[in-house]
Design an enzyme around this catalytic site. Structure first.
Site, PDB file in Angstrom:
ATOM      1  N   ASP A 111      31.573  30.232  36.202  1.00 29.76           N
ATOM      2  CA  ASP A 111      31.516  31.585  36.774  1.00 29.76           C
ATOM      3  C   ASP A 111      30.119  32.104  37.085  1.00 29.76           C
ATOM      4  OD1 ASP A 111      34.300  32.166  36.934  1.00 29.76           O
ATOM      5  OD2 ASP A 111      34.356  32.332  34.760  1.00 29.76           O
ATOM      6  N   ASP A 170      39.581  29.835  42.315  1.00 31.45           N
ATOM      7  CA  ASP A 170      38.543  30.860  42.122  1.00 31.45           C
ATOM      8  C   ASP A 170      37.129  30.285  42.259  1.00 31.45           C
ATOM      9  OD1 ASP A 170      40.969  30.962  40.612  1.00 31.45           O
ATOM     10  OD2 ASP A 170      40.271  32.650  39.427  1.00 31.45           O
TER      11      ASP A 170
HETATM   12  N1  GLY Z   1      38.590  34.267  38.162  1.00 33.61           N
HETATM   13  C1  GLY Z   1      39.554  34.847  37.324  1.00 33.61           C
HETATM   14  C2  GLY Z   1      40.497  35.780  37.996  1.00 33.61           C
HETATM   15  O1  GLY Z   1      40.531  35.926  39.188  1.00 33.61           O
HETATM   16  O2  GLY Z   1      41.241  36.399  37.273  1.00 33.61           O
END
Ligand code: GLY
Length: 393
Positions: A111, A170
């Protein structure tokens, strides 16, 4: 009585029409100034060493700076500052960047792009401070440690009882950090990693209708893709709304950095999947999953709406007139929906967040029908993008 009711309804209708007819310039100005006041409320609700996360039992839930969302609060403050030039907002942004900076060394998951580029990327865009650039460069190095050359992907989460080597859609959102660093004097390897990841994801994550799976799990020893599943969606074969949003945003961003037409085509195909979907809503803010079982009573996800709106505005930049009208028109409708009282909180309420009604992880029983920092961040970004690209000055 009948006449009084008729007049009341006519007035309501006219109010509705005039609200619809508000110019986007006025709407953006109102929303950004509202955000300036509202985020001062939010800042007071969050201890100095923490970041806002959601609202639980009427109280702002906070996180430490390792949480994947820690870049959104400073990033939102920076968009608000960019528009309003408010000194208090600027000071708050600087304080929150200060507590986040140490996470440039974090390698515990993928992330880093969300955390360090939505925050320091915006700070550097505004102020060009060399120390912010060094923070971004270090974050790219940390993210690159998660690249797995044998399968040409960045590993999203560490292996666990549930997953071996999981890659989630994501992850497309963390590639902007890598591309930017290479394009701004950094090592070419970062952009190569981003392109390899985008190419692998393009080949493996999408279904024939251009919806995407949430999680792909690989066996790192054999390189074999073992499962296509979901973590936050309704079902393995469903279209989790935020996952579709991340895919759309990720590929249009990759097109900006590479001019690879395959990324542009994929972005258009994802956008068309969303805009033509039979479960599309009238206000265009999606249900939390396009295949949620209780549609039309399923919860909406304002965060997916914000992300899609912002991405469609960028897609409009690379489209011909007819397509631009379609994509930007849809984005404008979404922005107007989000700015309406259905989603936008009243001043001083909602813990200080801007938007209500997002869904974080419904099947995990967490963050259900709540404000979320990223819903606000991409809403503000969409307002700023609309102003920059589509308002005549
Ligand atoms: N990247 C985690 C979400 O979108 O909840």
């Amino acid at each position: 009585m009948k006449n009084t009711l008729t007049i009341a309804f006519s007035l309501l209708f006219l109010t509705h029409i005039s609200a619809q007819q508000k110019s986007m310039a006025t709407l953006i100005d109102e929303q950004m100034n509202f955000a300036k006041d509202q985020y001062k409320v939010l800042a007071k609700n969050v201890p100095a060493d923490r970041m806002p996360k959601a609202l639980k039992d009427g109280k702002v839930e906070t996180s430490n700076t390792k949480w994947w969302c820690s870049g959104f609060f400073p990033g939102s403050l920076l968009y608000i500052y960019e528009y309003t030039k408010d000194a208090e907002i600027k000071a708050e942004a600087e304080r929150r960047l200060g507590i986040l900076e140490k996470e440039k060394h974090y390698t515990g998951n993928h992330d880093l792009g969300f955390m360090m580029y939505c925050s320091f990327g915006n700070a550097y865009r505004l102020w060009q401070k060399p120390e912010d650039k060094r923070t971004i460069d270090t974050a790219a190095m940390s993210l690159a440690t998660r690249y797995r050359p044998s399968i040409k992907v960045i590993q999203s989460w560490n292996s666990s009882a549930k997953f071996k080597c999981p890659i989630i859609i994501d992850n497309m959102m963390n590639l902007e950090l890598l591309c930017w660093v290479t394009d701004n004097g950094g090592d070419a390897k970062f952009k190569d990693i981003a392109i390899n990841h985008a190419n692998t994801t393009m080949a493996t994550h999408f279904r024939p209708d251009y919806s995407s799976y949430h999680v792909l799990d690989y066996n790192l020893e054999t390189g074999k893709l073992e499962r296509k599943i979901t973590h936050q969606g309704y079902a393995d074969e469903s279209a989790w709304a935020r996952g579709q949003a991340w895919g759309l945003y990720g590929y249009i961003t990759m097109y900006r950095f590479t001019h690879d037409l395959r990324y542009l085509d994929l972005s258009k195909n994802i956008a068309n999947f969303l805009l033509n979907h039979p479960n599309k809503t009238a206000d265009l803010i999606p249900y939390w999953d396009y295949n949620a079982p209780n549609i039309p009573k399923a919860l909406r996800d304002a965060s997916a709406g914000s992300i899609i709106a912002s991405a469609l505005l960028e897609l409009g930049q690379y489209s011909d007139d007819k397509e631009r009208t379609k994509y930007v028109g849809a984005a404008e409708k979404m922005i107007r929906s989000l700015a309406s009282s259905r989603y936008r909180a009243k001043k001083g309420e909602n813990g200080g967040f801007l938007l209500m009604h997002s869904v974080g992880h419904l099947t995990g029983n967490s963050e259900i029908d709540t404000p979320l920092t990223y819903a606000d961040y991409y809403f503000l970004e969409a307002l700023m993008r609309y102003k920059k690209w589509y308002l005549k000055s």
